[in-house]
Design an enzyme around this catalytic site. Structure first.
Site, short mmCIF file in Angstrom:
data_model
loop_
_atom_site.label_atom_id
_atom_site.label_comp_id
_atom_site.label_asym_id
_atom_site.label_seq_id
_atom_site.Cartn_x
_atom_site.Cartn_y
_atom_site.Cartn_z
N ASN A 1 0.82 -1.21 0.00
CA ASN A 1 0.00 0.00 0.00
C ASN A 1 0.85 1.26 0.00
OD1 ASN A 1 -2.27 -1.58 0.02
ND2 ASN A 1 -2.71 -1.31 2.20
N VAL B 1 3.76 1.51 -1.46
CA VAL B 1 4.24 1.63 -2.84
C VAL B 1 3.14 2.19 -3.74
CG1 VAL B 1 5.05 0.33 -4.85
CG2 VAL B 1 5.88 -0.25 -2.57
N GLY C 1 1.88 -4.90 -6.83
CA GLY C 1 1.26 -6.21 -6.97
C GLY C 1 2.24 -7.34 -6.72
N ARG D 1 2.04 -10.08 -3.61
CA ARG D 1 2.07 -11.54 -3.77
C ARG D 1 3.24 -12.16 -3.00
NH1 ARG D 1 0.41 -9.87 -8.93
NH2 ARG D 1 2.58 -9.76 -9.67
N ASP E 1 -5.40 4.49 -9.10
CA ASP E 1 -5.13 4.49 -10.54
C ASP E 1 -6.00 5.50 -11.26
OD1 ASP E 1 -3.14 2.62 -10.48
OD2 ASP E 1 -4.39 0.95 -11.17
#
Length: 220
Positions: free
Chosen positions: A29, A31, A70, A74, A91
């Site tokens: 978050n 980032v 992302g 992960r 975004d």
């Protein structure tokens, strides 16, 4: 379209960086928020003032790095619902800043004429369309349907708009910006229609199966 093919490349490029961030205790978050602030700052400080190639270069670096959060998610938490929500929401701020800044460039810098008028119209339509595309997907998901299809993904829209701005900035004519923003508006509209049609068909199919449970058993 381009986004689907680019994900494997960005995954390979940013996995080492994600490992470094994970070891440093940086969260996905963080980032996401940092990337959004950087992209908005670059867009509004360069594009409206005609520094298009500089802005496009910096935005390319920032937006290409959009996969870091992302990959990091992960690698650490496995991702979360809030993280996905935050990423998608922010975004929209980044995209809006880019399209609005290019439109502002046309408003303040282009000479009076048809190219300027249509660039403004296309820019406003692009802002609306680009915001409606993810909204259509989100509303479909709210009723349990995954509507990810469409001809204009986020990457496609940003590349088209920035490429049109670059060609106009390099002296090829103001109409190139109009064409870039116009493609974003048209592609977004078509994508929204595609998602509406798909969602309507899928919802109708599920309603028929609910009304006739035997149809699903026969089909399977």
């Amino acid at each position: 379209m381009l986004g689907n093919h680019g994900r494997s490349v960005t995954k390979a490029v940013f996995t080492p960086l994600a490992r470094v961030l994970a070891r440093a205790g940086v969260t996905p978050n963080q980032v996401t928020i940092a990337g959004t602030l950087a992209s908005v700052a670059v867009a509004v400080s360069t594009l409206p003032f005609g520094h298009v190639w500089e802005g496009a270069l910096l935005l390319g670096i920032v937006l290409f790095g959009d996969s870091v959060d992302g990959t990091l998610a992960r690698m650490t938490t496995g991702g979360s619902r809030f993280g996905a929500f935050l990423d998608s929401t922010l975004d929209r701020l980044s995209d809006g800043a880019v399209f609005a800044s290019l439109t502002a460039w046309a408003i303040f810098s282009f000479p009076e004429g048809a190219a300027r008028t249509w660039a403004i119209v296309a820019g406003l339509a692009a802002i609306i369309g680009a915001g409606t595309v993810p909204y259509a997907r989100a509303r479909a998901e709210s009723i349990g349907i995954e509507a990810k299809l469409g001809i204009a993904e986020r990457t496609d829209r940003l590349i088209a708009a920035l490429l049109g701005g670059l060609l106009a900035d390099w002296g090829w004519g103001e109409w190139w910006l109009t064409a870039g923003l116009g493609w974003v508006a048209l592609g977004s509209f078509i994508t929204v229609v595609q998602r509406i049609v798909f969602t309507a068909a899928e919802a109708s199919r599920r309603e028929r199966e609910s009304a006739d449970p035997g149809a699903e058993r026969e089909r399977s």
